[in-house]
Design an enzyme around this catalytic site. Structure first.
Site, PDB file in Angstrom:
ATOM      1  N   ARG A 107      63.127  -3.465  67.628  1.00 41.17           N
ATOM      2  CA  ARG A 107      62.399  -3.209  68.880  1.00 41.17           C
ATOM      3  C   ARG A 107      62.205  -1.701  69.000  1.00 41.17           C
ATOM      4  O   ARG A 107      63.178  -0.948  68.908  1.00 41.17           O
ATOM      5  CB  ARG A 107      63.163  -3.730  70.098  1.00 41.17           C
ATOM      6  CG  ARG A 107      62.601  -3.164  71.412  1.00 41.17           C
ATOM      7  CD  ARG A 107      63.229  -3.730  72.664  1.00 41.17           C
ATOM      8  NE  ARG A 107      62.780  -5.099  72.892  1.00 41.17           N
ATOM      9  CZ  ARG A 107      62.878  -5.721  74.065  1.00 41.17           C
ATOM     10  NH1 ARG A 107      63.397  -5.118  75.111  1.00 41.17           N
ATOM     11  NH2 ARG A 107      62.456  -6.967  74.192  1.00 41.17           N
ATOM     12  N   HIS A 134      54.495  -8.492  71.509  1.00 38.20           N
ATOM     13  CA  HIS A 134      55.809  -9.071  71.852  1.00 38.20           C
ATOM     14  C   HIS A 134      55.823 -10.536  71.403  1.00 38.20           C
ATOM     15  O   HIS A 134      55.914 -11.457  72.214  1.00 38.20           O
ATOM     16  CB  HIS A 134      56.045  -8.938  73.358  1.00 38.20           C
ATOM     17  CG  HIS A 134      57.474  -9.101  73.772  1.00 38.20           C
ATOM     18  ND1 HIS A 134      58.516  -9.308  72.880  1.00 38.20           N
ATOM     19  CD2 HIS A 134      58.042  -9.085  75.019  1.00 38.20           C
ATOM     20  CE1 HIS A 134      59.644  -9.419  73.549  1.00 38.20           C
ATOM     21  NE2 HIS A 134      59.388  -9.290  74.833  1.00 38.20           N
ATOM     22  N   GLN A 137      58.484 -13.262  72.448  1.00 36.75           N
ATOM     23  CA  GLN A 137      58.321 -13.666  73.853  1.00 36.75           C
ATOM     24  C   GLN A 137      57.323 -14.818  73.968  1.00 36.75           C
ATOM     25  O   GLN A 137      57.516 -15.771  74.733  1.00 36.75           O
ATOM     26  CB  GLN A 137      57.834 -12.473  74.679  1.00 36.75           C
ATOM     27  CG  GLN A 137      57.609 -12.791  76.143  1.00 36.75           C
ATOM     28  CD  GLN A 137      58.900 -13.036  76.891  1.00 36.75           C
ATOM     29  OE1 GLN A 137      59.813 -12.227  76.837  1.00 36.75           O
ATOM     30  NE2 GLN A 137      58.994 -14.159  77.589  1.00 36.75           N
ATOM     31  N   ASP A 237      53.761  -9.625  84.490  1.00 39.74           N
ATOM     32  CA  ASP A 237      54.722  -8.731  83.833  1.00 39.74           C
ATOM     33  C   ASP A 237      54.749  -7.440  84.659  1.00 39.74           C
ATOM     34  O   ASP A 237      53.888  -7.230  85.533  1.00 39.74           O
ATOM     35  CB  ASP A 237      54.269  -8.469  82.388  1.00 39.74           C
ATOM     36  CG  ASP A 237      55.240  -7.615  81.571  1.00 39.74           C
ATOM     37  OD1 ASP A 237      56.393  -7.410  82.008  1.00 39.74           O
ATOM     38  OD2 ASP A 237      54.832  -7.144  80.478  1.00 39.74           O
ATOM     39  N   CYS A 279      57.993 -12.739  81.903  1.00 39.66           N
ATOM     40  CA  CYS A 279      58.855 -12.469  80.736  1.00 39.66           C
ATOM     41  C   CYS A 279      60.181 -11.861  81.143  1.00 39.66           C
ATOM     42  O   CYS A 279      61.152 -11.950  80.409  1.00 39.66           O
ATOM     43  CB  CYS A 279      58.123 -11.576  79.740  1.00 39.66           C
ATOM     44  SG  CYS A 279      57.504 -10.049  80.464  1.00 39.66           S
ATOM     45  N   ARG A 324      63.965 -17.985  75.190  1.00 41.41           N
ATOM     46  CA  ARG A 324      63.963 -16.866  74.222  1.00 41.41           C
ATOM     47  C   ARG A 324      64.942 -17.177  73.089  1.00 41.41           C
ATOM     48  O   ARG A 324      64.682 -16.905  71.919  1.00 41.41           O
ATOM     49  CB  ARG A 324      64.384 -15.554  74.896  1.00 41.41           C
ATOM     50  CG  ARG A 324      63.487 -15.036  76.001  1.00 41.41           C
ATOM     51  CD  ARG A 324      62.079 -14.751  75.562  1.00 41.41           C
ATOM     52  NE  ARG A 324      61.996 -13.892  74.366  1.00 41.41           N
ATOM     53  CZ  ARG A 324      62.246 -12.569  74.330  1.00 41.41           C
ATOM     54  NH1 ARG A 324      62.553 -11.925  75.431  1.00 41.41           N
ATOM     55  NH2 ARG A 324      62.156 -11.888  73.201  1.00 41.41           N
TER      56      ARG A 324
HETATM   57  N1   CP Z   1      61.558 -10.294  78.066  1.00 38.49           N
HETATM   58  C1   CP Z   1      62.272  -9.400  77.351  1.00 38.49           C
HETATM   59  O1   CP Z   1      61.921  -9.014  76.230  1.00 38.49           O
HETATM   60  O2   CP Z   1      63.411  -8.988  77.954  1.00 38.49           O
HETATM   61  P1   CP Z   1      64.387  -7.820  77.450  1.00 38.49           P
HETATM   62  O3   CP Z   1      63.609  -6.526  77.549  1.00 38.49           O
HETATM   63  O4   CP Z   1      65.560  -7.872  78.369  1.00 38.49           O
HETATM   64  O5   CP Z   1      64.763  -8.090  76.016  1.00 38.49           O
HETATM   65  N1  NVA Z   2      55.607  -4.986  79.130  1.00 41.87           N
HETATM   66  C1  NVA Z   2      57.054  -4.922  79.256  1.00 41.87           C
HETATM   67  C2  NVA Z   2      57.683  -6.130  78.642  1.00 41.87           C
HETATM   68  C3  NVA Z   2      59.179  -6.180  78.762  1.00 41.87           C
HETATM   69  C4  NVA Z   2      59.780  -7.399  78.160  1.00 41.87           C
HETATM   70  C5  NVA Z   2      57.573  -3.656  78.610  1.00 41.87           C
HETATM   71  O1  NVA Z   2      57.161  -3.326  77.500  1.00 41.87           O
HETATM   72  O2  NVA Z   2      58.395  -2.977  79.238  1.00 41.87           O
END
Ligand code: CP
Ligand code: NVA
Length: 337
Positions: A107, A134, A137, A237, A279, A324
């Site tokens: 990530r 993502h 997700q 989101d 999400c 997830r």
């Molecule tokens: N939805 C999601 O990716 O959550 P986190 O950022 O907590 O991993």
């Molecule tokens: N768009 C958000 C998604 C988090 C799971 C971010 O990148 O912070």
């Protein structure tokens, strides 16, 4: 089984529609097996590196629990506790981790980094979120939609009959993935966002190419009422994503205030049974530092979704969070077992 053995999982566009639905089917099987106490461990002896250059609750927890359930071991690495980024290049890190691990979750910010890891690690690399995509997700979202699809005349609606309206920042990783993944699954997908926050033309074009093969219907609009009309699922989101400077909040709120998921927006679907996806994490109350700061400056006690609507739909949203884990487990089993 899914044809994904030994492959990386970097973005939705790399998968064929049947590979995508194969992962969803596998996730449903794995979820049922865990519930029934009949899960078979197919990843015993595997070691998985979890590299997080951005923070996470769900994705990290999902990878760890999925790995342990399947008999694999994990190592968590972040930039504060490793050389990644500051003292060692992504390419060198890839070549080191590839010698020790059977797979690498990553990530971070740049999609190019996860692609570089995959090019040099020699083992599958799994994208746990970048600024662009993502994909893990989306598997959880689609499994949740399948589980909560409306039942009409005793028959659960098929993927191709489902309408999904994403409302909010249409340029972020989640929105881009919603469009392409929705195209893969053959959904009716709408991205509802003000013009400055609509997805880039190349993303829409790529999604349209996929849709031409699957029959998906795609729309991008700034018209909330038209965009959410008939939706089975509304999805939102955060308005400011990880890695964006706090200075963008004021401009983002001005652009997205009218796109808040509230009772009026849910009513505009015209579907009393419409469900909400998020999400997570979400700014629906004053339980976060950011939420309190924005409240002090604007008086808004919720941002992308009101607390009332969030709590009314909490069951589905937390099923989505649980999923997830089941879907990431499917990615691990499909690529590594
Ligand atoms: N939805 C999601 O990716 O959550 P986190 O950022 O907590 O991993
Ligand atoms: N768009 C958000 C998604 C988090 C799971 C971010 O990148 O912070």
């Amino acid at each position: 089984m899914t044809g994904l053995h030994g492959r990386s999982f970097l973005k939705e566009l790399d998968l064929a529609p049947a590979e995508w639905t194969g992962l969803l089917d596998l996730a449903a099987e794995l979820k049922a097996a865990k519930r029934a106490g009949t899960e078979t461990q197919r990843l015993r002896g595997k070691n998985i590196a979890l590299v997080f250059a951005k923070t996470s609750t769900r994705t990290r927890a999902a990878f760890e629990v999925a790995a342990y359930d399947q008999g694999a071991h994990v190592t968590f690495l972040d930039p504060t506790a490793s050389q990644l980024g500051h003292k060692e290049s992504v390419k060198d890190t890839a070549r080191v981790l590839g010698r020790m691990y059977d797979a690498i979750e990553f990530r971070g910010e740049a999609q190019a980094d996860v692609e570089t890891l995959a090019a040099h690690a020699g083992v599958p690399v799994l994208n746990g979120l970048t600024d662009d995509w993502h994909p893990t997700q989306m598997l959880a979202d689609h499994l949740t939609m399948r589980e909560h699809a409306p039942v009409v005349d005793g028959r659960r609606k098929a993927d191709a009959e489902l309408v999904l309206a994403y409302v909010g920042d249409g340029r972020n990783n989640t929105a881009r993935s919603v469009l392409v993944a929705g195209a893969l699954l053959g959904l009716d997908v709408r991205v509802v966002a003000p013009v400055p926050l609509q997805p880039a033309a190349d993303v829409v074009a790529a999604a349209r190419q996929v849709a031409a093969r699957t029959g998906a219907r795609l729309a991008v609009t700034d018209d909330v009422a038209a965009g959410v009309a008939g939706a089975d699922f509304v999805y939102t989101d955060v308005w400011v994503s990880m890695g964006e400077p706090p200075a963008v909040w004021a401009e983002r709120i001005a652009l997205l205030r009218d796109y808040q998921v509230n009772a009026g927006l849910m009513a505009a679907t015209g579907n009393p049974a419409a469900k909400l996806l998020h999400c997570l994490p979400a700014y629906h109350d004053l339980g976060t530092a950011v939420g309190r700061e924005v409240h002090a400056q604007t008086g808004m006690d919720a941002l992308e979704v009101t607390d009332e609507v969030f709590e009314a739909h909490a069951e589905v949203i937390f099923d989505q969070a649980e999923n997830r884990m089941h879907t990431i487990k499917a990615v691990l089993v499909a690529t590594l077992a």
